[in-house]
Design a protein around this motif. Structure first.
Motif, PDB file in Angstrom:
ATOM      1  N   ASP A 322       0.838  -1.198   0.000  1.00  0.00           N
ATOM      2  CA  ASP A 322       0.000   0.000   0.000  1.00  0.00           C
ATOM      3  C   ASP A 322       0.873   1.249   0.000  1.00  0.00           C
ATOM      4  N   PRO A 323       0.795   2.096  -1.041  1.00  0.00           N
ATOM      5  CA  PRO A 323       1.677   3.272  -1.106  1.00  0.00           C
ATOM      6  C   PRO A 323       1.179   4.472  -0.317  1.00  0.00           C
ATOM      7  N   PHE A 324      -0.006   4.396   0.264  1.00  0.00           N
ATOM      8  CA  PHE A 324      -0.528   5.531   1.024  1.00  0.00           C
ATOM      9  C   PHE A 324       0.211   5.661   2.356  1.00  0.00           C
ATOM     10  N   ILE A 325       0.378   6.896   2.794  1.00  0.00           N
ATOM     11  CA  ILE A 325       0.961   7.149   4.106  1.00  0.00           C
ATOM     12  C   ILE A 325       0.054   6.542   5.170  1.00  0.00           C
ATOM     13  N   LYS A 326       0.644   5.930   6.183  1.00  0.00           N
ATOM     14  CA  LYS A 326      -0.151   5.365   7.263  1.00  0.00           C
ATOM     15  C   LYS A 326      -0.855   6.477   8.033  1.00  0.00           C
ATOM     16  N   GLU A 327      -2.057   6.186   8.463  1.00  0.00           N
ATOM     17  CA  GLU A 327      -2.851   7.215   9.132  1.00  0.00           C
ATOM     18  C   GLU A 327      -2.162   7.742  10.385  1.00  0.00           C
ATOM     19  N   LEU A 389      -5.851   0.768  -5.861  1.00  0.00           N
ATOM     20  CA  LEU A 389      -4.411   0.897  -6.071  1.00  0.00           C
ATOM     21  C   LEU A 389      -4.085   0.989  -7.556  1.00  0.00           C
ATOM     22  N   LEU A 390      -4.847   0.272  -8.384  1.00  0.00           N
ATOM     23  CA  LEU A 390      -4.652   0.376  -9.829  1.00  0.00           C
ATOM     24  C   LEU A 390      -4.930   1.800 -10.304  1.00  0.00           C
ATOM     25  N   LEU A 411       0.801  10.039  -0.724  1.00  0.00           N
ATOM     26  CA  LEU A 411       1.498   8.854  -1.206  1.00  0.00           C
ATOM     27  C   LEU A 411       2.973   8.945  -0.837  1.00  0.00           C
ATOM     28  N   VAL A 412       3.585   7.798  -0.592  1.00  0.00           N
ATOM     29  CA  VAL A 412       5.014   7.744  -0.293  1.00  0.00           C
ATOM     30  C   VAL A 412       5.772   7.765  -1.617  1.00  0.00           C
TER      31      VAL A 412
END
Length: 678
Positions: A322-327, A389-390, A411-412
């Protein structure tokens, strides 16, 4: 002669508190009589006596007292510290008053920021590097004199029995401790401060870290060996042999994915032998890709309906993660937020308190964070986390890998860059191993067009096929014997404990408008409720009946966070059609006896659903009669009871009945009805 104790009968007059209003000035103060024993004692009346015993006198002395300074173990004075430092080399002198230049160092940090630790610090500052175990080996930072070792590390743990993953903090090994101490004084004198005792080091530290082959699944290794015609994997001379049960679990997983087949006259569950499992053509194709076996299957099937570019991008992002920053990392080191998070409400502009303003900024960050999650979910119909994610990959490529795009969408950047590179590598592997008839023109383009609704439906089926043994059903729809999972409630210590209510009794799934606190039963995890993670696209939607998940994580309490301890969180969730399950995983299901529609059945709802599906698809029917040689019957598959499971495993799978499907029977010469395969 005993004397009678006299009782003091004198009265004390205590005035009542004066009221603030003006009328109280004219009133006469009321006096209340109380006993002297009941009267409050003022502090001034206490007798502060001197310390009587010698031991207490020592405790009362200040550390700067003359007698305390005579103690050899007493604290050094500032003059003594300065005198001691004067005799040391410049590298070891106490320079605690020097400003510190603090830099982080961890794997997800962008490369340009990682390189800052090698640059000389600003003049008249002291370099401090706060690092994970990335700095443990093969790294020399110039000028490091001291190392502070906490003796712990955070690692991913895998429960082999149920496949649940968790991140746990534990002690490092003695070898790792030696490596950490070796980071000090590489270019000069140095010292390592260990924040643990020698007893902890000897009793709780293993000599070496456990090899990955002993703590992670080995299905990819087994598939590679099977493709090399090494059938008897258990007898292979590994340098560090994995557990035999781990090898057996890997073979069973590959059997469910269709990469292996069960040899004839070799019942499942017998001792491992060279002839029990044979690799299939699908398995040989999967072994060509050095990826997770599930993602390899996804890649092999992806050439259908023009979905190959989407599957390549999907496999790349699911491999990286998962490329999203962790909450929980939203506010670390930046209270101003990221991207759109700086847009505060109109009311917050009039706040004067810094604390209130900081709180409003944090709320704005969280609001923008979840808006970004929902924005990408909307492009895929908000039915699948992998498809979200796609959408992220497609938008990132359209923005040409912009750093600003990553900042605006939480996003990271380093992960997105890794996804971009891995996508190109996977595309090259596909081109090298694809069949001549495969259309590869779409792989040459860096941009990705949005998939059509038909392609989205096909991609969901691909995902279901790759994770066919990770199905979950809403708890109130499962059989009563399987759904009697106790609900959790929080006790006084904040722990989640089982209550006397069951999720089946609530029937909450059909009524709720959100999956929050709606329990699911996951295949292979008996007796435990699972929940859709709050970052999922399904979290704020009406709970679907059937879902497939890519991984399951055990939640743990972290400080003052409200994450429920002990809950199982489903991640990478996709809504599926239960009619797909038997078609995509026939070895995981068993079939009922043929049900003749003319006789009726207690499971009439399943039959009615199949008939409705037949009408929608306009399927041709075969009219039966007394002299008919063909007729239609209905079969009811049951998930979790097929030949891919042995007797011990079937207890872990509830045996969920799937929608019935129509099959054709023909009358044989011997007078028996034979059911044709679907």
């Amino acid at each position: 002669m005993r004397t009678k104790k006299r009782t003091d009968t004198r009265k004390a007059y205590v005035p009542r508190s004066r009221l603030d209003d003006a009328s109280a000035d004219d009133e006469r103060t009321e006096r209340v009589a109380v006993s002297a024993r009941e009267a409050d004692v003022e502090v001034e009346e206490l007798d502060i006596s001197t310390v009587k015993d010698e031991e207490s006198a020592k405790l009362a002395l200040d550390v700067d007292d003359a007698r305390a300074l005579e103690d050899e173990e007493a604290l050094d004075s500032d003059e003594e510290v300065a005198e001691y430092d004067a005799d040391l080399p410049d590298e070891l002198r106490d320079d605690s008053d020097t400003p510190m230049h603090i830099l982080p160092l961890y794997s997800l940090l962008p490369s340009d920021q990682q390189m800052l630790v090698f640059a000389p610090p600003p003049e008249n500052t002291r370099l401090v590097v706060v690092a994970t175990n990335i700095a443990e080996t093969s790294l020399t930072i110039p000028g490091i004199t001291y190392v502070v070792d906490c003796g712990r590390s955070k690692e991913r743990r895998y429960d082999a029995d149920n496949g649940i993953q968790s991140f746990e903090v534990g002690f490092i090994s003695k070898a790792s401790a030696d490596q950490r101490s070796g980071r000090a004084g590489r270019t000069g004198p140095g010292h390592c401060y260990r924040l643990y005792s020698s007893n902890v080091y000897e009793e709780h530290f293993a000599r070496f870290a456990e090899p990955e082959i002993l703590r992670m699944p080995v299905d990819n290794l087994v598939l590679m060996m099977k493709s090399m015609n090494i059938d008897n994997v258990a007898n292979f001379p590994f340098p560090t042999p994995p557990d035999r049960q781990a090898l057996l679990r890997a073979e069973k997983l590959l059997l469910r994915l269709g990469a292996l087949s069960l040899a004839a006259k070799s019942p499942l569950g017998q001792s491992n032998s060279a002839s029990q499992y044979k690799i299939t053509e699908l398995g040989r194709s999967m072994s060509l890709f050095p990826l997770n076996t599930r993602l390899s299957k996804l890649l092999v099937q992806g050439h259908q309906h023009g979905c190959l570019p989407y599957v390549v991008a999907l496999v790349a992002v699911m491999t990286v993660g998962d490329p999203f920053i962790k909450e929980e990392s939203l506010h670390e080191g930046n209270d101003d937020g990221v991207g759109e998070a700086s847009e505060l409400s109109l009311e917050s502009q009039y706040l004067t308190s810094e604390k209130q303003m900081a709180l409003e900024k944090r709320k704005a960050v969280r609001s923008s964070y979840f808006k970004a999650l929902n924005r990408f979910a909307a492009t895929s119909g908000a039915i699948s986390d992998p498809l979200r994610l796609l959408s992220v990959v497609g938008a990132y490529e359209h923005a040409k890998g912009s750093l600003q795009f990553c900042q605006d969408n939480f996003l990271v950047p380093k992960l997105m860059e890794e996804v971009h590179k891995l996508r190109g590598q996977i595309a090259s592997l596909v081109q090298a191993n694809a069949a001549p008839s495969t259309d590869l023109s779409a792989l040459r383009s860096t941009t990705i067009k949005p998939p059509t609704s038909k392609q989205v439906n096909v991609l969901r089926q691909f995902i279901t096929s790759a994770f066919i043994d990770q199905i979950a059903i809403r708890a109130d729809l499962a059989p009563e014997s399987a759904a009697r999972v106790p609900m959790l409630q929080q006790n006084a210590d904040g722990e989640q404990i089982a209550s006397k209510q069951f999720y089946l009794q609530t029937k909450q799934g059909a009524k709720m408008q959100s999956t929050r606190n709606v329990a699911y039963l996951a295949a292979g995890i008996p007796g435990e409720a699972c929940f859709v993670h709050k970052t999922s696209v399904l979290f704020h939607q009406q709970p679907p009946e059937w879902i497939v998940f890519s991984n399951i994580v055990r939640g743990r309490a972290k400080g003052d966070m409200l994450e429920r301890k002990g809950r199982n969180w489903l991640k990478g969730v996709t809504i599926i059609n239960p009619n797909w399950i038997y078609t995509l995983g026939p070895t995981l299901c068993s079939l009922s006896k043929p049900v003749d529609t003319g006789r009726g059945d207690t499971r009439s709802k399943l039959i009615e659903a199949a008939q409705e599906l037949q009408r929608k698809n306009k399927m041709a029917t075969v009219q039966g009669g007394d002299n008919a040689t063909e007729k239609h019957v209905y079969l009811i598959p049951t998930y979790g009871t097929g030949p891919a499971f042995d007797a011990s495993e079937r207890s872990s799978y509830a045996g969920w009945e799937l929608p019935a499907f129509m099959a054709k029977q023909t009358l044989s010469k011997s007078g028996k009805w034979v059911t044709a395969a679907k």
